[in-house]
Design an enzyme around this catalytic site. Structure first.
Site, short mmCIF file in Angstrom:
data_model
loop_
_atom_site.label_atom_id
_atom_site.label_comp_id
_atom_site.label_asym_id
_atom_site.label_seq_id
_atom_site.Cartn_x
_atom_site.Cartn_y
_atom_site.Cartn_z
N ASP A 137 -2.54 29.60 -26.57
CA ASP A 137 -1.31 29.63 -27.36
C ASP A 137 -1.04 30.96 -28.03
OD1 ASP A 137 -0.53 26.91 -27.01
OD2 ASP A 137 -2.29 26.37 -28.18
N HIS A 139 -11.16 27.30 -30.35
CA HIS A 139 -10.89 26.16 -29.46
C HIS A 139 -12.07 25.20 -29.55
CE1 HIS A 139 -9.97 23.96 -25.75
NE2 HIS A 139 -8.73 24.42 -25.91
N HIS A 180 -1.89 19.39 -30.81
CA HIS A 180 -2.07 19.49 -29.36
C HIS A 180 -1.11 20.54 -28.79
CE1 HIS A 180 -3.01 18.59 -25.34
NE2 HIS A 180 -2.68 17.31 -25.26
C1 LIG Z 1 -8.65 24.83 -32.21
C2 LIG Z 1 -9.42 24.39 -33.44
C3 LIG Z 1 -8.71 23.17 -34.05
C4 LIG Z 1 -10.86 24.01 -33.02
O1 LIG Z 1 -11.49 23.49 -34.12
P1 LIG Z 1 -13.00 22.99 -34.14
O2 LIG Z 1 -13.62 23.09 -32.80
O3 LIG Z 1 -13.01 21.68 -34.82
O4 LIG Z 1 -13.72 24.13 -35.02
P2 LIG Z 1 -13.95 24.08 -36.58
O5 LIG Z 1 -12.70 23.72 -37.28
O6 LIG Z 1 -15.17 23.27 -36.83
O7 LIG Z 1 -14.27 25.63 -36.89
C5 LIG Z 1 -15.57 26.21 -36.86
C6 LIG Z 1 -15.59 27.40 -37.84
O8 LIG Z 1 -14.65 28.41 -37.41
C7 LIG Z 1 -13.62 28.57 -38.37
N1 LIG Z 1 -12.36 28.63 -37.63
C8 LIG Z 1 -12.02 27.90 -36.54
N2 LIG Z 1 -10.82 28.29 -36.07
C9 LIG Z 1 -10.41 29.28 -36.92
C10 LIG Z 1 -9.24 30.06 -36.94
N3 LIG Z 1 -8.29 29.91 -36.03
N4 LIG Z 1 -9.11 30.96 -37.92
C11 LIG Z 1 -10.09 31.12 -38.86
N5 LIG Z 1 -11.23 30.41 -38.87
C12 LIG Z 1 -11.38 29.48 -37.91
C13 LIG Z 1 -13.68 27.33 -39.26
O9 LIG Z 1 -13.16 27.61 -40.54
C14 LIG Z 1 -15.15 27.02 -39.25
O10 LIG Z 1 -15.77 27.96 -40.13
P3 LIG Z 1 -17.01 27.50 -41.05
O11 LIG Z 1 -18.11 27.18 -40.06
O12 LIG Z 1 -17.28 28.65 -41.92
O13 LIG Z 1 -16.53 26.26 -41.79
C15 LIG Z 1 -9.51 25.55 -34.47
O14 LIG Z 1 -10.17 26.65 -33.90
C16 LIG Z 1 -8.13 25.96 -35.00
O15 LIG Z 1 -7.62 25.34 -35.94
N6 LIG Z 1 -7.49 27.00 -34.38
C17 LIG Z 1 -6.17 27.39 -34.79
C18 LIG Z 1 -5.13 26.48 -34.19
C19 LIG Z 1 -4.94 26.69 -32.71
O16 LIG Z 1 -4.82 27.82 -32.25
N7 LIG Z 1 -4.89 25.59 -31.95
C20 LIG Z 1 -4.67 25.63 -30.53
C21 LIG Z 1 -5.84 25.15 -29.78
S1 LIG Z 1 -5.54 25.32 -28.02
#
Ligand SMILES: CC(C)(COP(=O)(O)OP(=O)(O)OC[C@H]1O[C@@H](n2cnc3c(N)ncnc32)[C@H](O)[C@@H]1OP(=O)(O)O)[C@@H](O)C(=O)NCCC(=O)NCCS
Length: 432
Positions: free
Chosen positions: A365, A309, A270
């Site tokens: 972020d 996100h 978070h």
């Molecule tokens: C924010 C987050 C957790 C959202 O996750 P989510 O909605 O569950 O999305 P998913 O994990 O299902 O990702 C969808 C696809 O994009 C990819 N993906 C998502 N975020 C990614 C990232 N930051 N870098 C590389 N690939 C990413 C996943 O590997 C997945 O690929 P696939 O379809 O080939 O398996 C995710 O984007 C992430 O981990 N970001 C980095 C951490 C971050 O910046 N967090 C702050 C959020 S405010």
């Protein structure tokens, strides 16, 4: 069964029976699904949704997000306008009260918040009792929870005046507690609030003042931090708002509910992502290393932190505003050399098919850690800054909850997967 236009017809293939489920505001009621049973004595059908990815837990008029279009509005006002033209305390008023203040209302609000910045001297005493290296978020969470013991009347949550004063107290005291948590780890004396200063200037004074009679912060830094507080002030039903609402639904006092929100925010999924961005940028080190890093991300070795996100499938509107705040801060502090790496990384990622196809854009972020580092905050403080900004949002959500007649104690269902009806064997026999 008569048919209404906005409804769902559900056929239960176990019984062949059809059910008409009304659709209201784009949602169906889980309780209506619970009416679907395979037999008289069977339990009703439940909805399984770990992480609440498609379950609305409340009706809310606080914050609107359209993740596909990259829109964020507080009480209907676009975040871009508020960040550019408003102040954090005005935004706090807007979130809590639902509309922008008149001049008199605003002056009174600022006056009230300014004159509640001090905390009981015993709060200082117990904060001093934390270990020398205590994480400031742990200190903040504990001290906000402890305020409930200083204001026992805060338990009377059905009284509107009582709710109002606790909200003022919490917004007012959060910078004091946050700054003292910071000073504690540094072994520096705690600085008392200076009520001649604005909210954000006063926070900077409590963080950084040493022997000078009055701390004078650079106006550009004050504006940038105030803007960051605005950008973090609310984000509808995120994990910490949900924690505040879940705990608040027991009708406990708001200090206990908000300290639960701080606990949720403490988690790396978070509030902790900006720290991870900073670590990533430091590891990449310079622009020439970016292509190899991007290849690693595309091969699934790691994620590009600060990108993607759950809700935004477009540029996070807050990230655009933070980029601008970066320029203002770096004008004062000198450019953080990692900015170049971040900008190049963003440029390359936004043109790369892997990120384009998955709709991965910079989130809030991506740049905020760079600003916090330039302001000389250690990474442990990043989430404390987030918590101070988020407090009015938590309180607006809590206030809405206390007045919502449809709300009940938050108590999800489970799908039980364990054993049943075992016979207990006394320890003398089992351990013999
Ligand atoms: C924010 C987050 C957790 C959202 O996750 P989510 O909605 O569950 O999305 P998913 O994990 O299902 O990702 C969808 C696809 O994009 C990819 N993906 C998502 N975020 C990614 C990232 N930051 N870098 C590389 N690939 C990413 C996943 O590997 C997945 O690929 P696939 O379809 O080939 O398996 C995710 O984007 C992430 O981990 N970001 C980095 C951490 C971050 O910046 N967090 C702050 C959020 S405010």
């Amino acid at each position: 069964m008569s048919s209404v236009t906005d409804s769902l017809t559900v056929r239960d293939n176990r019984t062949g029976q059809e059910y008409e489920v009304p659709i209201l505001d784009g949602a169906i009621k889980a309780a209506d699904i619970g009416k679907i049973r395979s037999g008289e004595d069977e339990p009703g059908l439940a909805v399984y949704d770990p992480g609440f990815v498609n379950t609305a837990s409340c009706r809310s008029s606080v914050t609107f997000i359209d993740g596909d279009k990259g829109i964020l509005e507080y009480r209907g006002y676009p975040i871009e306008q508020l960040a550019e033209q408003s102040s954090f305390l005005e935004v706090a008023y807007l979130l809590v009260h639902g509309s922008l203040p008149s001049k008199d209302e605003y002056d009174q609000w600022v006056h009230n918040i300014t004159y509640h910045t001090f905390v009981h001297e015993n709060v200082k005493g117990f904060m001093e009792g934390f270990r020398y290296d205590a994480h400031p978020m742990g200190m903040l969470m504990a001290s906000v929870g402890a305020l409930s013991t200083f204001y026992p009347e805060s338990r009377n949550i059905s009284d509107a005046d009582n709710r109002a004063i606790q909200i003022i107290r919490m917004i007012a005291k959060m910078p004091t507690l946050g700054a003292w948590s910071f000073r504690h780890a540094q072994g520096k004396p705690y600085v008392y609030p200076d009520n001649e200063l604005s909210y954000t200037e006063n926070f900077l004074s409590m963080l950084f003042k040493m022997s000078e009679p009055t701390y004078q912060a650079d106006e550009r830094i004050v504006k940038a931090l105030d803007t960051l507080f605005i950008l973090h002030a609310d984000h509808e039903q995120n994990a910490s708002a949900n924690a505040v609402r879940a705990v608040g639904s027991t009708q406990v006092d708001p200090y206990s509910a908000v300290s639960a929100g701080i606990g949720a925010l403490f988690g790396p999924l978070h509030g902790g992502a900006n720290e991870a961005v900073l670590r990533m940028l430091k590891r990449i080190g310079n622009k020439s290393e970016i292509p190899a890093f991007i290849e690693g991300v595309k091969n699934g070795n790691e994620r590009l932190m600060g990108f993607g996100h759950r809700v935004y499938k477009n540029y996070d509107p807050r990230a655009k505003i933070i980029k601008k705040a970066c320029d203002d801060v770096f004008e004062v502090t000198g450019v953080n050399p990692l900015l170049e790496v971040a900008q190049e990384l963003e440029k390359i990622a936004l043109e790369d098919e892997y990120f384009v196809k998955r709709k991965l854009y910079p989130n809030v972020d991506f740049y905020s850690g760079l600003i916090y580092e330039a302001l000389e905050f250690p990474p442990e403080m990043f989430t404390v800054l987030f918590a101070i900004g988020r407090t009015p949002g938590w309180l607006a959500q809590w206030l809405e909850l206390t007045q919502d007649k449809e709300q009940k104690i938050a108590r999800p269902k489970q799908i039980y997967t364990g054993s049943r009806g075992l016979t207990y064997t006394p320890t003398e026999q089992r351990w013999a």
